[in-house]
Design a protein around this motif. Structure first.
Motif, PDB file in Angstrom:
ATOM      1  N   HIS A 231       0.866  -1.182   0.319  1.00 57.19           N
ATOM      2  CA  HIS A 231      -0.058  -0.350  -0.360  1.00 57.19           C
ATOM      3  C   HIS A 231       1.008   1.468   0.398  1.00 57.19           C
ATOM      4  O   HIS A 231       1.242   1.589   1.063  1.00 57.19           O
ATOM      5  CB  HIS A 231      -1.023   0.136   1.538  1.00 57.19           C
TER       6      HIS A 231
ATOM      7  N   HIS B  44       1.476   4.684  -2.088  1.00 59.24           N
ATOM      8  CA  HIS B  44       1.433   5.824  -3.462  1.00 59.24           C
ATOM      9  C   HIS B  44       2.517   6.636  -3.672  1.00 59.24           C
ATOM     10  O   HIS B  44       2.554   7.250  -3.022  1.00 59.24           O
ATOM     11  CB  HIS B  44       0.090   7.066  -3.392  1.00 59.24           C
TER      12      HIS B  44
ATOM     13  N   HIS C  95      -9.062   0.368  -2.556  1.00 60.74           N
ATOM     14  CA  HIS C  95      -9.280   1.398  -0.555  1.00 60.74           C
ATOM     15  C   HIS C  95     -10.456   1.128   0.102  1.00 60.74           C
ATOM     16  O   HIS C  95     -11.419   1.442  -0.717  1.00 60.74           O
ATOM     17  CB  HIS C  95      -8.652   2.862   0.066  1.00 60.74           C
TER      18      HIS C  95
ATOM     19  N   HIS D  95      -6.536  -0.198   3.877  1.00 64.30           N
ATOM     20  CA  HIS D  95      -6.553   0.109   5.145  1.00 64.30           C
ATOM     21  C   HIS D  95      -7.513  -0.410   5.241  1.00 64.30           C
ATOM     22  O   HIS D  95      -7.042  -1.936   6.477  1.00 64.30           O
ATOM     23  CB  HIS D  95      -7.511   1.551   4.295  1.00 64.30           C
TER      24      HIS D  95
ATOM     25  N   ASP E   9       1.949   3.839   2.745  1.00 59.15           N
ATOM     26  CA  ASP E   9       0.995   5.214   2.277  1.00 59.15           C
ATOM     27  C   ASP E   9       1.728   5.857   1.949  1.00 59.15           C
ATOM     28  O   ASP E   9       1.844   5.694   0.101  1.00 59.15           O
ATOM     29  CB  ASP E   9      -0.037   4.975   3.229  1.00 59.15           C
TER      30      ASP E   9
HETATM   31 ZN   LIG Z   1      -3.813   4.686   0.555  1.00 59.36          ZN
END
Ligand SMILES: [Zn+2]
Length: 343
Positions: A19, A21, A199, A223, A280
């Motif tokens: 996870h 970005h 997500h 998440h 994240d």
């Molecule tokens: Zn995320």
């Protein structure tokens, strides 16, 4: 902190980061140097003024800054440089495999060609194993606060250009944009043989997790912490061992939990949920995946075996080859032997 006696260790285990970005790895220093390279005026005088904005109230307050800072990403080289910076730092923290999300709509909506952002990131990923010892996959994430037709259009362009994407994801503002809004997009992705993640249950309710599983047919939930509000959802996730890519420091910084001490991860692990630890958007949330592990050891006293379980979950839940998974699971076993006190 070296407290082997308490079965903890300073070095995080070898992991897969599932996870992440890539636009969330843009460090303030790189933002300023890309702004200078591309002749872009930033609304901040210096790095300190920018960092002062990294106090978030919720997901949207983060997204506002996250999208604004993307303005400095203009050329293929910009995307390549950003990706290489992440891979170098991630490798130093024990990441051995990374499945990286990118938000193509956030770039094409700024007038950046789809080929520019895709090829820029892909260029860094193409040699990531040789350069950094990190095997990688690219995932195109779609913005849930934009129309589904916009996502379908970009997905078709990605397929037409034979973009090196392994799967699709769903991110951006969650509440009010349920997974069911993207049923056609995910059906098209499945028909094209792409992996599917989304997500759900970050700020949205546990029902979004159910929708992502039953309507979008995702293989992983990004998440998913709000599953803990619904016993039936938890029971299903445990029974089906659905991977949940949890991001503890992100949840604290976006106020999904008040402080790390209150994070449900220890209970999620204890009741048998298939959870992993991820960063994240590490440039915004105060840490890379190894920093997340170290904070969990410090605050929750996660033992070496507990860290190894989280690491093994991340590897098993990845889309890596069976051979690569076996290789990395053996590295986790070796890490445990090196981290536990001699018998
Ligand atoms: Zn995320």
């Amino acid at each position: 902190m070296e407290t082997i006696g308490e079965k903890t260790t300073t070095t995080a285990p070898p992991v897969a980061e599932l996870h992440l970005h890539i636009e969330g790895t843009l460090q303030p220093e790189l933002i300023f140097s890309l702004a200078e390279r591309n002749g872009i005026d930033l609304p901040y005088q210096d790095i300190d003024e920018l960092r002062e904005k990294y106090e978030f109230r919720d997901l949207q307050s983060f997204l506002d800054l996250y999208y604004a800072n993307m303005a400095v990403l203009q050329t293929e080289q910009d995307f390549t440089d950003m990706t290489c910076d992440y891979l170098k730092r991630a490798a130093a923290g024990g990441v051995r495999h990374a499945e990286i999300m990118m938000d193509p709509q956030a770039h094409v909506s700024r007038g950046v060609a789809l080929e520019t952002c895709v090829n820029g990131v892909a260029k860094a990923l193409a040699t990531s194993n040789e350069d950094f010892g990190v095997s990688t996959l690219l995932i195109a994430a779609f913005l849930r606060d934009m129309p589904e037709d916009s996502a379908l259009d970009v997905l078709e362009q990605l397929l037409d250009m034979n973009a090196p994407i392994a799967g699709i994801g769903l991110d951006s503002a969650e509440v009010g944009n349920p997974p069911s809004k993207f049923q056609r997009l995910y059906q098209r992705a499945g028909e094209a043989g792409l992996r599917r993640i989304a997500h759900a249950g970050e700020e949205g309710p546990a029902s979004y997790i159910t929708e992502a599983l039953d309507i979008l047919h995702v293989e992983r939930i990004d998440h998913g912490i709000r599953c803990m509000e619904d016993t039936e959802v938890v029971q299903r996730l445990v029974a089906e061992q659905v991977p949940l890519t949890v991001c503890p420091l992100s949840n604290v910084r976006l106020r999904a939990v008040d402080k790390l001490e209150d994070h449900p991860l220890p209970e999620m692990l204890a009741i048998g949920l298939n959870v992993s630890v991820n960063s994240d958007d590490p440039a915004y949330f105060g840490g890379y995946v190894d920093d997340n592990y170290q904070q969990l050891v410090k605050v929750h006293g996660f033992s070496v075996p507990e860290q190894a379980t989280l690491a093994a979950n991340s590897i098993r839940s990845s889309f890596a080859s069976d051979e690569r998974k076996a290789e990395l699971l053996e590295e986790v076993t070796q890490w445990v032997k090196e981290s536990l006190p001699p018998q």
